[in-house]
Write an enzyme that holds these catalytic residues in place. Sequence first.
Site, PDB file in Angstrom:
ATOM      1  N   GLU A 106      24.181 -27.704 -35.053  1.00  0.00           N
ATOM      2  CA  GLU A 106      24.543 -28.228 -33.729  1.00  0.00           C
ATOM      3  C   GLU A 106      25.955 -27.783 -33.375  1.00  0.00           C
ATOM      4  O   GLU A 106      26.799 -27.595 -34.250  1.00  0.00           O
ATOM      5  CB  GLU A 106      24.416 -29.768 -33.770  1.00  0.00           C
ATOM      6  CG  GLU A 106      24.871 -30.522 -32.549  1.00  0.00           C
ATOM      7  CD  GLU A 106      24.086 -30.240 -31.269  1.00  0.00           C
ATOM      8  OE1 GLU A 106      23.983 -29.059 -30.898  1.00  0.00           O
ATOM      9  OE2 GLU A 106      23.627 -31.200 -30.632  1.00  0.00           O
ATOM     10  N   ASP A 107      26.202 -27.618 -32.085  1.00  0.00           N
ATOM     11  CA  ASP A 107      27.537 -27.188 -31.662  1.00  0.00           C
ATOM     12  C   ASP A 107      28.579 -28.279 -31.862  1.00  0.00           C
ATOM     13  O   ASP A 107      29.642 -28.042 -32.421  1.00  0.00           O
ATOM     14  CB  ASP A 107      27.528 -26.693 -30.197  1.00  0.00           C
ATOM     15  CG  ASP A 107      26.877 -27.678 -29.218  1.00  0.00           C
ATOM     16  OD1 ASP A 107      26.498 -28.799 -29.634  1.00  0.00           O
ATOM     17  OD2 ASP A 107      26.757 -27.333 -28.032  1.00  0.00           O
ATOM     18  N   ASP A 110      29.180 -35.635 -30.877  1.00  0.00           N
ATOM     19  CA  ASP A 110      29.996 -36.388 -29.923  1.00  0.00           C
ATOM     20  C   ASP A 110      29.684 -37.882 -30.097  1.00  0.00           C
ATOM     21  O   ASP A 110      30.189 -38.514 -31.021  1.00  0.00           O
ATOM     22  CB  ASP A 110      29.677 -35.848 -28.529  1.00  0.00           C
ATOM     23  CG  ASP A 110      30.563 -36.402 -27.435  1.00  0.00           C
ATOM     24  OD1 ASP A 110      31.719 -36.733 -27.707  1.00  0.00           O
ATOM     25  OD2 ASP A 110      30.105 -36.495 -26.279  1.00  0.00           O
ATOM     26  N   PHE A 159      37.222 -32.179 -23.485  1.00  0.00           N
ATOM     27  CA  PHE A 159      36.000 -31.440 -23.167  1.00  0.00           C
ATOM     28  C   PHE A 159      36.251 -29.970 -23.471  1.00  0.00           C
ATOM     29  O   PHE A 159      37.182 -29.370 -22.949  1.00  0.00           O
ATOM     30  CB  PHE A 159      35.606 -31.633 -21.700  1.00  0.00           C
ATOM     31  CG  PHE A 159      34.184 -31.223 -21.448  1.00  0.00           C
ATOM     32  CD1 PHE A 159      33.142 -32.109 -21.668  1.00  0.00           C
ATOM     33  CD2 PHE A 159      33.882 -29.928 -21.041  1.00  0.00           C
ATOM     34  CE1 PHE A 159      31.822 -31.719 -21.470  1.00  0.00           C
ATOM     35  CE2 PHE A 159      32.565 -29.535 -20.833  1.00  0.00           C
ATOM     36  CZ  PHE A 159      31.539 -30.430 -21.053  1.00  0.00           C
ATOM     37  N   ARG A 172      29.780 -20.183 -22.080  1.00  0.00           N
ATOM     38  CA  ARG A 172      29.202 -20.132 -23.438  1.00  0.00           C
ATOM     39  C   ARG A 172      29.625 -18.864 -24.172  1.00  0.00           C
ATOM     40  O   ARG A 172      29.661 -18.826 -25.393  1.00  0.00           O
ATOM     41  CB  ARG A 172      27.668 -20.166 -23.365  1.00  0.00           C
ATOM     42  CG  ARG A 172      27.090 -21.484 -22.854  1.00  0.00           C
ATOM     43  CD  ARG A 172      25.593 -21.524 -23.127  1.00  0.00           C
ATOM     44  NE  ARG A 172      24.891 -22.572 -22.403  1.00  0.00           N
ATOM     45  CZ  ARG A 172      24.804 -23.839 -22.790  1.00  0.00           C
ATOM     46  NH1 ARG A 172      25.386 -24.238 -23.902  1.00  0.00           N
ATOM     47  NH2 ARG A 172      24.141 -24.727 -22.082  1.00  0.00           N
TER      48      ARG A 172
HETATM   49  P1  IMP Z   1      25.975 -36.506 -28.422  1.00  0.00           P
HETATM   50  O1  IMP Z   1      24.526 -36.814 -28.314  1.00  0.00           O
HETATM   51  O2  IMP Z   1      26.807 -37.410 -27.565  1.00  0.00           O
HETATM   52  O3  IMP Z   1      26.504 -36.416 -29.819  1.00  0.00           O
HETATM   53  O4  IMP Z   1      26.186 -35.158 -27.663  1.00  0.00           O
HETATM   54  C1  IMP Z   1      26.074 -33.946 -28.187  1.00  0.00           C
HETATM   55  C2  IMP Z   1      25.901 -32.945 -27.083  1.00  0.00           C
HETATM   56  O5  IMP Z   1      26.754 -33.195 -25.946  1.00  0.00           O
HETATM   57  C3  IMP Z   1      26.328 -31.600 -27.585  1.00  0.00           C
HETATM   58  O6  IMP Z   1      25.233 -30.941 -28.172  1.00  0.00           O
HETATM   59  C4  IMP Z   1      26.798 -30.913 -26.335  1.00  0.00           C
HETATM   60  O7  IMP Z   1      25.715 -30.306 -25.690  1.00  0.00           O
HETATM   61  C5  IMP Z   1      27.315 -32.007 -25.448  1.00  0.00           C
HETATM   62  N1  IMP Z   1      28.786 -32.106 -25.522  1.00  0.00           N
HETATM   63  C6  IMP Z   1      29.499 -33.102 -26.058  1.00  0.00           C
HETATM   64  N2  IMP Z   1      30.819 -32.864 -25.975  1.00  0.00           N
HETATM   65  C7  IMP Z   1      30.940 -31.660 -25.364  1.00  0.00           C
HETATM   66  C8  IMP Z   1      32.078 -30.850 -24.996  1.00  0.00           C
HETATM   67  O8  IMP Z   1      33.255 -31.164 -25.205  1.00  0.00           O
HETATM   68  N3  IMP Z   1      31.794 -29.668 -24.393  1.00  0.00           N
HETATM   69  C9  IMP Z   1      30.522 -29.246 -24.141  1.00  0.00           C
HETATM   70  N4  IMP Z   1      29.436 -29.973 -24.470  1.00  0.00           N
HETATM   71  C10 IMP Z   1      29.645 -31.172 -25.074  1.00  0.00           C
HETATM   72 MG    MG Z   2      24.184 -29.298 -27.487  1.00  0.00          MG
END
Ligand code: IMP
Ligand code: MG
Length: 183
Positions: A106-107, A110, A159, A172
């Site tokens: 995963e990237d 969050d 962000f 990207r």
């Molecule tokens: P989570 O479900 O809140 O953990 O969100 C994860 C997803 O939110 C990641 O896979 C990203 O696609 C998106 N995301 C969260 N923070 C960022 C950021 O700073 N930049 C870009 N995408 C983000």
């Molecule tokens: Mg993502």
Amino acid sequence: MTELKVLITRQEIAKRVGEMGAQITKDFAGQAVILVGVLKGAAIFLSDLARQIDLDSTFDFIGVSSYGNRPSPTQELQSGWDSTGEVKLTKDVDQSMKDKNVIVVEDILDTGLTLTVLKKLLMAHQPRTLKIAALLDKPSRRKLPLEGDYVGFKIPDEFVVGYGLDYAEKYRNLADICIVPRE
Ligand code: IMP
Ligand code: MG
């Protein structure tokens, strides 16, 4: 759009991804792994990480999106957002994960919502092991208790874009990870 500020350079990313690959290679020595990339943000990370893993490996991809309640990137930048816990599967994996060593790639980790849902979904496949490799981690944003097994960089609550991560589908392809400033 205002200027982006570099947070992590391409050289720092390459070095850390190399270390993560070496650790995975060591942890799974003599075994095969399936790398499951989370579309689309993890595509670039997966392609680099995979080439640093010296094991038999296959790729798969899974697609997820949040239901309509996630705000636009602009709103997200201005005020942050609260997830309601709904994640929609847009693409399932293609192969059986049963008795396999699965590494979800995963990237960014969050709130933890996406990976919590994905973990539950993939556990239903009865893998032998299930690990999470996340390039970035924003621990201060966590809403669900979840940790990555392999984490590249812990970052503050900003962000970020680049190296696969987007702002409204853009950026990207940036080689460095950059901060989008809050206006
Ligand atoms: P989570 O479900 O809140 O953990 O969100 C994860 C997803 O939110 C990641 O896979 C990203 O696609 C998106 N995301 C969260 N923070 C960022 C950021 O700073 N930049 C870009 N995408 C983000
Ligand atoms: Mg993502």
